[in-house]
Design a protein around this motif. Structure first.
Motif, PDB file in Angstrom:
ATOM      1  N   ILE A   1       0.846  -1.211   0.000  1.00 45.01           N
ATOM      2  CA  ILE A   1       0.000   0.000   0.000  1.00 45.01           C
ATOM      3  C   ILE A   1       0.872   1.248   0.000  1.00 45.01           C
ATOM      4  CG2 ILE A   1      -1.744   1.298   1.273  1.00 45.01           C
ATOM      5  CD1 ILE A   1      -2.709  -1.397   2.418  1.00 45.01           C
ATOM      6  N   ARG A   2       1.922   1.201   0.838  1.00 43.17           N
ATOM      7  CA  ARG A   2       2.825   2.357   0.922  1.00 43.17           C
ATOM      8  C   ARG A   2       3.493   2.622  -0.423  1.00 43.17           C
ATOM      9  NH1 ARG A   2       5.884   0.469   4.662  1.00 43.17           N
ATOM     10  NH2 ARG A   2       4.794   1.361   6.467  1.00 43.17           N
ATOM     11  N   ALA A   3       3.920   1.574  -1.105  1.00 43.00           N
ATOM     12  CA  ALA A   3       4.571   1.726  -2.411  1.00 43.00           C
ATOM     13  C   ALA A   3       3.597   2.290  -3.443  1.00 43.00           C
ATOM     14  CB  ALA A   3       5.119   0.378  -2.876  1.00 43.00           C
ATOM     15  N   GLU A   4       2.353   1.838  -3.380  1.00 45.97           N
ATOM     16  CA  GLU A   4       1.368   2.319  -4.338  1.00 45.97           C
ATOM     17  C   GLU A   4       1.107   3.811  -4.146  1.00 45.97           C
ATOM     18  OE1 GLU A   4      -2.982   0.849  -6.059  1.00 45.97           O
ATOM     19  OE2 GLU A   4      -1.872  -0.341  -4.597  1.00 45.97           O
ATOM     20  N   LEU A   5       1.010   4.231  -2.892  1.00 42.43           N
ATOM     21  CA  LEU A   5       0.827   5.658  -2.612  1.00 42.43           C
ATOM     22  C   LEU A   5       2.047   6.459  -3.058  1.00 42.43           C
ATOM     23  CD1 LEU A   5      -0.815   5.537   0.930  1.00 42.43           C
ATOM     24  CD2 LEU A   5      -1.844   6.464  -1.142  1.00 42.43           C
TER      25      LEU A   5
ATOM     26  N   THR B   1       4.085   5.786  -5.479  1.00 44.24           N
ATOM     27  CA  THR B   1       4.055   5.904  -6.941  1.00 44.24           C
ATOM     28  C   THR B   1       3.089   6.991  -7.388  1.00 44.24           C
ATOM     29  OG1 THR B   1       4.598   3.554  -7.167  1.00 44.24           O
ATOM     30  CG2 THR B   1       3.617   4.648  -9.085  1.00 44.24           C
ATOM     31  N   LEU B   2       1.974   7.103  -6.692  1.00 47.90           N
ATOM     32  CA  LEU B   2       0.980   8.110  -7.057  1.00 47.90           C
ATOM     33  C   LEU B   2       1.445   9.532  -6.748  1.00 47.90           C
ATOM     34  CD1 LEU B   2      -2.372   6.507  -5.792  1.00 47.90           C
ATOM     35  CD2 LEU B   2      -1.807   7.053  -8.167  1.00 47.90           C
ATOM     36  N   LEU B   3       2.186   9.704  -5.633  1.00 43.68           N
ATOM     37  CA  LEU B   3       2.372  11.058  -5.104  1.00 43.68           C
ATOM     38  C   LEU B   3       3.808  11.565  -5.060  1.00 43.68           C
ATOM     39  CD1 LEU B   3      -0.080  10.859  -2.061  1.00 43.68           C
ATOM     40  CD2 LEU B   3      -0.485  11.942  -4.260  1.00 43.68           C
ATOM     41  N   VAL B   4       4.748  10.734  -4.644  1.00 42.31           N
ATOM     42  CA  VAL B   4       6.082  11.238  -4.323  1.00 42.31           C
ATOM     43  C   VAL B   4       6.751  11.829  -5.560  1.00 42.31           C
ATOM     44  CG1 VAL B   4       8.401  10.592  -3.554  1.00 42.31           C
ATOM     45  CG2 VAL B   4       6.391   9.716  -2.351  1.00 42.31           C
TER      46      VAL B   4
ATOM     47  N   GLY C   1      -0.763  15.394  -8.009  1.00 44.84           N
ATOM     48  CA  GLY C   1      -1.106  14.267  -7.162  1.00 44.84           C
ATOM     49  C   GLY C   1      -2.603  14.100  -7.018  1.00 44.84           C
ATOM     50  N   LEU C   2      -3.322  15.215  -6.883  1.00 49.53           N
ATOM     51  CA  LEU C   2      -4.779  15.134  -6.784  1.00 49.53           C
ATOM     52  C   LEU C   2      -5.384  14.553  -8.054  1.00 49.53           C
ATOM     53  CD1 LEU C   2      -5.703  18.434  -4.932  1.00 49.53           C
ATOM     54  CD2 LEU C   2      -6.397  16.134  -4.265  1.00 49.53           C
ATOM     55  N   GLN C   3      -4.842  14.948  -9.198  1.00 47.94           N
ATOM     56  CA  GLN C   3      -5.370  14.421 -10.451  1.00 47.94           C
ATOM     57  C   GLN C   3      -5.092  12.922 -10.573  1.00 47.94           C
ATOM     58  OE1 GLN C   3      -7.329  16.051 -12.852  1.00 47.94           O
ATOM     59  NE2 GLN C   3      -7.562  13.882 -13.373  1.00 47.94           N
ATOM     60  N   ARG C   4      -3.895  12.501 -10.193  1.00 51.11           N
ATOM     61  CA  ARG C   4      -3.549  11.078 -10.264  1.00 51.11           C
ATOM     62  C   ARG C   4      -4.404  10.258  -9.289  1.00 51.11           C
ATOM     63  NH1 ARG C   4       1.120   9.405 -12.664  1.00 51.11           N
ATOM     64  NH2 ARG C   4       1.489   7.823 -11.054  1.00 51.11           N
ATOM     65  N   ILE C   5      -4.693  10.829  -8.133  1.00 57.59           N
ATOM     66  CA  ILE C   5      -5.558  10.138  -7.180  1.00 57.59           C
ATOM     67  C   ILE C   5      -6.964   9.990  -7.745  1.00 57.59           C
ATOM     68  CG2 ILE C   5      -6.782  10.479  -4.993  1.00 57.59           C
ATOM     69  CD1 ILE C   5      -4.138  11.429  -3.809  1.00 57.59           C
ATOM     70  N   ALA C   6      -7.475  11.042  -8.361  1.00 61.88           N
ATOM     71  CA  ALA C   6      -8.812  10.982  -8.954  1.00 61.88           C
ATOM     72  C   ALA C   6      -8.866   9.900 -10.030  1.00 61.88           C
ATOM     73  CB  ALA C   6      -9.191  12.339  -9.537  1.00 61.88           C
ATOM     74  N   ASP C   7      -7.822   9.844 -10.868  1.00 62.94           N
ATOM     75  CA  ASP C   7      -7.776   8.811 -11.924  1.00 62.94           C
ATOM     76  C   ASP C   7      -7.701   7.416 -11.299  1.00 62.94           C
ATOM     77  OD1 ASP C   7      -7.800  10.887 -13.733  1.00 62.94           O
ATOM     78  OD2 ASP C   7      -5.630  10.828 -14.105  1.00 62.94           O
ATOM     79  N   HIS C   8      -6.907   7.300 -10.236  1.00 62.55           N
ATOM     80  CA  HIS C   8      -6.743   5.994  -9.573  1.00 62.55           C
ATOM     81  C   HIS C   8      -8.070   5.521  -8.981  1.00 62.55           C
ATOM     82  CE1 HIS C   8      -4.780   2.878  -7.105  1.00 62.55           C
ATOM     83  NE2 HIS C   8      -5.615   3.271  -6.146  1.00 62.55           N
TER      84      HIS C   8
ATOM     85  N   ALA D   1      -8.578  -1.170   1.185  1.00 60.88           N
ATOM     86  CA  ALA D   1      -7.885  -0.321   2.151  1.00 60.88           C
ATOM     87  C   ALA D   1      -7.121   0.793   1.446  1.00 60.88           C
ATOM     88  CB  ALA D   1      -6.934  -1.153   3.002  1.00 60.88           C
ATOM     89  N   THR D   2      -6.437   0.440   0.355  1.00 61.24           N
ATOM     90  CA  THR D   2      -5.696   1.452  -0.397  1.00 61.24           C
ATOM     91  C   THR D   2      -6.627   2.550  -0.881  1.00 61.24           C
ATOM     92  OG1 THR D   2      -4.079  -0.191  -1.121  1.00 61.24           O
ATOM     93  CG2 THR D   2      -4.191   1.859  -2.372  1.00 61.24           C
ATOM     94  N   ALA D   3      -7.799   2.170  -1.393  1.00 53.91           N
ATOM     95  CA  ALA D   3      -8.758   3.166  -1.870  1.00 53.91           C
ATOM     96  C   ALA D   3      -9.202   4.075  -0.731  1.00 53.91           C
ATOM     97  CB  ALA D   3      -9.963   2.477  -2.506  1.00 53.91           C
ATOM     98  N   ALA D   4      -9.456   3.500   0.455  1.00 54.62           N
ATOM     99  CA  ALA D   4      -9.876   4.306   1.604  1.00 54.62           C
ATOM    100  C   ALA D   4      -8.771   5.276   2.016  1.00 54.62           C
ATOM    101  CB  ALA D   4     -10.242   3.398   2.774  1.00 54.62           C
ATOM    102  N   ILE D   5      -7.530   4.795   2.026  1.00 50.89           N
ATOM    103  CA  ILE D   5      -6.405   5.647   2.412  1.00 50.89           C
ATOM    104  C   ILE D   5      -6.170   6.737   1.366  1.00 50.89           C
ATOM    105  CG2 ILE D   5      -3.910   5.653   2.800  1.00 50.89           C
ATOM    106  CD1 ILE D   5      -4.320   2.762   3.937  1.00 50.89           C
ATOM    107  N   VAL D   6      -6.282   6.354   0.095  1.00 51.84           N
ATOM    108  CA  VAL D   6      -6.085   7.331  -0.979  1.00 51.84           C
ATOM    109  C   VAL D   6      -7.115   8.449  -0.875  1.00 51.84           C
ATOM    110  CG1 VAL D   6      -6.304   7.666  -3.473  1.00 51.84           C
ATOM    111  CG2 VAL D   6      -4.872   5.823  -2.585  1.00 51.84           C
ATOM    112  N   ARG D   7      -8.346   8.106  -0.518  1.00 51.75           N
ATOM    113  CA  ARG D   7      -9.370   9.146  -0.368  1.00 51.75           C
ATOM    114  C   ARG D   7      -9.013  10.107   0.769  1.00 51.75           C
ATOM    115  NH1 ARG D   7     -12.964   5.085  -2.312  1.00 51.75           N
ATOM    116  NH2 ARG D   7     -13.102   4.085  -0.252  1.00 51.75           N
TER     117      ARG D   7
END
Length: 346
Positions: A176-180, A182-185, A192-199, A213-219
């Motif tokens: 989960i940490r790695a996925e986040l 990849t999306l943000l760092v 990052g907000l746009q990539r989260i919306a697409d994800h 869980a990843t979806a909940a954390i990403v939100r």
């Protein structure tokens, strides 16, 4: 047209009224200021100032007080921004020096400023829309609780709780940490907000536990990043308004309401026009569109790694403008230097 001596008489009236809270008469001016002319001459100057609506008589006594227009002329043409004393500079240093994230530094900034000025202190957060996320951390607290930490290259650190269905083992947590990451760092808050919306749009509503869980954390991260983009204030010293209540002609309730809601003060701070030194003042009736016609705000720009924001004080129109302008300028400069040093050390 006001003469040069008339303007100096206005300066004397403003300074004496701020100092004593008493209406100022011609005799007092002659006694306290070296004009070298008679009280009758000063009375003539005062009559001309009254004709220009720069001073007014609060009652039938011979004393006069500045009007909002008079304060404006004083600030624009007569007020000299005084250097701070060594004790004041030491107070700023003692409040602001030392490690801390941006939230902590700005909280210490308003405490220092309200102590220096005796007014309500305001610091505007810089805009973080262009900040880059440098680190995302997850701390599992048990019971389906996950602390999500996001750090940006401007020094902003956010912590927010996410609630997930189950606790995870180390492998799922790392995934989960790695996925986040990849999306943000390494990406801006806006990107990052746009990539989260697409994800989130591409994520299934149901699936493996770690996907849900990843979806909940990403939100949760998206909510936090969205706050990064929004203007925000830190304030201190609201209790000083009760002590200064006699300086307001009406109720202090509109000021307390504006402080509580922040939106009005944010708009006002954003619309103030700074001079070439980065200093700005909005006085009395100039604030009528914001419902703060009995208050004044003085502010100075500061720089946070390329993003400009403001630090200022709010109080009654009867305030010590030169000292308050000097205080906000000094604090803004110190804050800029601190943030620059913090940026260069990373």
């Amino acid at each position: 047209m006001v003469s040069e001596r008339g303007l100096q008489v206005l300066r004397a009236i403003v300074e004496d009224y701020v100092d004593t809270r008493e209406p100022v008469g011609s005799k007092t001016i002659v006694e306290r200021h070296a004009f070298g002319v008679s009280a009758a001459t000063i009375r003539n100057d005062m009559a001309l100032l009254e004709d220009e609506e720069l001073i007014t008589a609060p009652h039938t006594s011979s004393g006069r007080v500045p009007t909002d227009k008079g304060y404006r002329v004083f600030v624009d043409h007569l007020a000299e921004v005084r250097p701070l004393s060594s004790a004041q500079r030491t107070a700023i240093t003692s409040f602001l020096e030392g490690p801390g994230d941006l939230d902590d530094v700005l909280a210490r900034t308003v405490r220092a400023l309200t102590q220096l000025t005796g007014q309500v202190a305001i610091v505007q957060y810089p805009s973080f829309a262009r900040a880059n996320a440098t680190h995302v951390e997850l701390v599992q607290l048990g019971g389906g609780r996950m602390l999500v930490i996001v750090v940006t290259d401007t020094g902003r650190v956010s912590q927010r709780m996410a609630f997930v269905r189950d606790d995870f083992d180390d492998a799922d947590l790392a995934r989960i940490r790695a996925e986040l990451g990849t999306l943000l760092v390494g990406r801006s808050v806006r990107e990052g907000l746009q990539r989260i919306a697409d994800h989130l749009a591409a994520s299934p509503a149901t699936g493996a536990a770690h996907e849900v869980a990843t979806a909940a954390i990403v939100r949760v991260v998206a909510e936090e990043l969205d706050e990064f983009r929004q203007d925000k204030l830190v304030m201190a010293g609201s209790a000083t308004l009760a002590r200064l209540e006699a300086d307001f002609r009406g109720s202090i309730y509109p000021l307390l309401e504006a402080i509580e809601e922040q939106v009005t003060i944010l708009r006002l701070m954003g619309e103030m026009v700074a001079d070439e030194k980065g200093l700005a003042a909005s006085i009395g009736r100039e604030n009528e569109p914001f419902g703060l016609a009995e208050a004044s705000v003085v502010a100075s720009d500061y720089d946070a790694t390329g993003s400009r924001a403001r630090v200022g004080v709010l109080g009654p129109t009867r305030m010590d403008y030169p000292t308050n302008l000097a205080a906000v300028r000094a604090v803004a400069r110190y804050l800029t230097r601190m943030l620059e040093e913090d940026e260069s050390s990373r």
